[in-house]
Enzyme design. Structure first.
Site, short mmCIF file in Angstrom:
data_model
loop_
_atom_site.label_atom_id
_atom_site.label_comp_id
_atom_site.label_asym_id
_atom_site.label_seq_id
_atom_site.Cartn_x
_atom_site.Cartn_y
_atom_site.Cartn_z
N CYS A 93 -62.82 -3.34 13.52
CA CYS A 93 -62.38 -2.08 14.12
C CYS A 93 -63.57 -1.35 14.74
CB CYS A 93 -61.72 -1.21 13.06
SG CYS A 93 -61.25 0.43 13.65
N CYS A 101 -64.62 6.76 11.54
CA CYS A 101 -63.43 6.95 10.72
C CYS A 101 -63.74 6.63 9.26
CB CYS A 101 -62.31 6.04 11.23
SG CYS A 101 -60.87 5.94 10.16
N CYS A 104 -61.57 3.20 6.07
CA CYS A 104 -61.90 1.88 5.52
C CYS A 104 -63.31 1.91 4.96
CB CYS A 104 -61.78 0.80 6.60
SG CYS A 104 -60.09 0.48 7.14
N CYS A 180 -55.21 1.84 15.04
CA CYS A 180 -55.76 1.56 13.72
C CYS A 180 -55.40 0.12 13.35
CB CYS A 180 -55.19 2.54 12.69
SG CYS A 180 -55.67 2.14 10.99
N GLN A 206 -44.54 1.45 -1.77
CA GLN A 206 -45.77 0.71 -1.56
C GLN A 206 -45.98 0.39 -0.09
OE1 GLN A 206 -48.19 -0.16 -3.63
NE2 GLN A 206 -47.29 0.43 -5.59
N TYR A 235 -42.45 7.18 -14.65
CA TYR A 235 -42.89 7.41 -13.26
C TYR A 235 -42.13 6.43 -12.37
CZ TYR A 235 -46.71 9.31 -16.09
OH TYR A 235 -47.45 9.98 -17.04
N GLU A 259 -38.58 10.28 -13.86
CA GLU A 259 -39.36 10.55 -12.64
C GLU A 259 -39.43 12.06 -12.42
OE1 GLU A 259 -41.40 11.02 -9.39
OE2 GLU A 259 -41.26 9.04 -10.34
N ASP A 305 -46.03 3.35 -14.42
CA ASP A 305 -46.59 3.29 -13.06
C ASP A 305 -47.03 4.69 -12.66
OD1 ASP A 305 -47.32 2.57 -10.53
OD2 ASP A 305 -45.30 2.19 -9.79
N CYS A 332 -53.15 2.16 -10.00
CA CYS A 332 -53.81 2.17 -8.69
C CYS A 332 -55.25 2.66 -8.79
CB CYS A 332 -53.03 3.03 -7.70
SG CYS A 332 -52.84 4.76 -8.19
#
Length: 377
Positions: A93, A101, A104, A180, A206, A235, A259, A305, A332
């Site tokens: 990129c 940017c 990333c 992008c 996701q 969650y 949730e 999660d 995550c």
């Protein structure tokens, strides 16, 4: 754009003279959590610098981007590479690199080495925060194009005149962009293992096309739900895991999905007929006594999660109090996962299996799924 690209530099009182713009020659140390590597400057400027756009082992010229004389550590960018790593590549990129940017972190790194760096981060977090020595392999996931074209939901900053841009790392400044390269050519179809889910506009799903299938398949393989078992999906979002848990445990089983987001909770009821849906904060619902709550009883299986900050002690304690035979924890953030695993271990649950997935190529983010079971079983 990754979460790292949307962070803002915190406003705080300076702790001495600014060192921003100063340059140092240094050898790059190990990768650290957050998309940067550790550099230790020698005297007279002895300081740890968290450096982006570098690879461990390289000799670079780094430029300080944040830091004063009174700070414990500084931040910087590798602006010149004197001795490159064999894993260094030209970023695909044109917007990737120092001062550009911030979305990333690793476009300058060969894709296989990116995954090895993420594995190092997960291992280090588990060792440091949970006292666990775990060999980690970050697995590729089908659905991207050599690490590109995977992000099915993308956000840009609108610019005057109809243009668009993306923010620099830890900054309000915007870099105009045309395309992008991690943005997917198509929007998400919200399908997992052939089953379609309804998701609200702007609701969570996701972003990697291969993530739903991979995560659901992994959770089911780890938990091995049996007919008649009772399951908690915490969650739960729009019911991604709950739907398949209910299929596995059948009419004689029970699945409760909790949730905190009202819109997502309502949609989980639509997406998962037969699942018992509870709207509210997970810790609050689990703590509610009967008759207000109907989950104050043993459960065989639990899926966790949580958001990036993790489940935290009150939720972990509530899970353990229900004595599940197995817990699948989808994470995550490796630091939050490690902290929660330490709490589980304190309460008698051991890590039995861990898998890590490259659901966010070119960034430092990584998704893990951990299996926990009672110690000694």
């Amino acid at each position: 754009m990754s979460g790292a690209g949307r962070r803002r530099t915190r406003s705080r009182k300076p702790r001495g003279a600014s060192r921003v713009g100063e340059r140092f020659e240094a050898v790059v140390g190990p990768v650290a959590h957050g998309g940067h590597c550790v550099v230790r400057l020698g005297p007279p400027d002895s300081r740890v610098v968290f450096v982006r756009h570098a690879i461990p082992g390289e000799r670079v010229v780094l430029e300080i981007t944040e830091g004063t004389d009174g700070d414990r550590f500084w931040r910087g960018d590798a602006v010149e590479v004197l001795e490159p790593s064999p894993d260094r590549v030209s970023p695909p990129c044109p917007y990737a690199g120092p001062g550009r940017c911030g979305g990333c972190d690793f476009q300058h790194v060969d894709l296989a080495r990116q995954r090895a760096l993420k594995a190092d981060v997960v291992s280090e977090q588990l060792r440091r925060l949970a006292g666990l020595d775990v060999e980690v392999v970050v697995e590729a996931v089908p659905g991207d194009d050599h690490g590109l074209r995977w992000r099915t939901r993308q956000r840009y900053v609108p610019l005057p005149g109809g243009g668009r841009g993306m923010r620099k790392h830890r900054s309000h400044d915007v870099v105009p962009v045309e395309t992008c390269l991690i943005e997917a050519p198509e929007l998400s179809d919200h399908v997992a293992l052939g089953r379609t889910f309804e998701v609200a506009d702007g609701g969570f799903w996701q972003v990697h096309p291969g993530a739903p299938d991979m995560l659901v398949g992994t959770v089911l393989e780890m938990l091995r739900p049996r007919p008649g078992e009772r399951c908690l999906d915490l969650y739960a979002g729009v019911g991604l895991f709950a739907a398949f848990l209910l299929e596995a445990v059948g009419e004689s089983g029970r699945v409760v999905a909790i949730e905190g987001d009202p819109a997502a909770s309502a949609l989980s009821a639509t997406n998962c007929p037969g699942v018992e849906v509870r709207a509210g904060g997970v810790a609050d619902v689990l703590a509610a006594p009967p008759p207000d709550g109907s989950v104050d009883e043993p459960f065989d299986l639990v899926v966790l999660d949580p958001p990036r900050e993790g489940a935290r002690r009150p939720v972990v304690e509530a899970v353990v109090a229900r004595a599940p035979r197995a817990v699948a924890y989808v994470a995550c953030d490796p630091a939050a996962l490690a902290r929660d695993l330490a709490t589980f271990a304190e309460l008698g649950y051991e890590l039995r299996e861990l898998r890590a997935f490259d659901l966010f190529p070119m960034t430092h983010h990584v998704e893990c799924v951990a299996l926990l079971e009672p110690a000694g079983r």
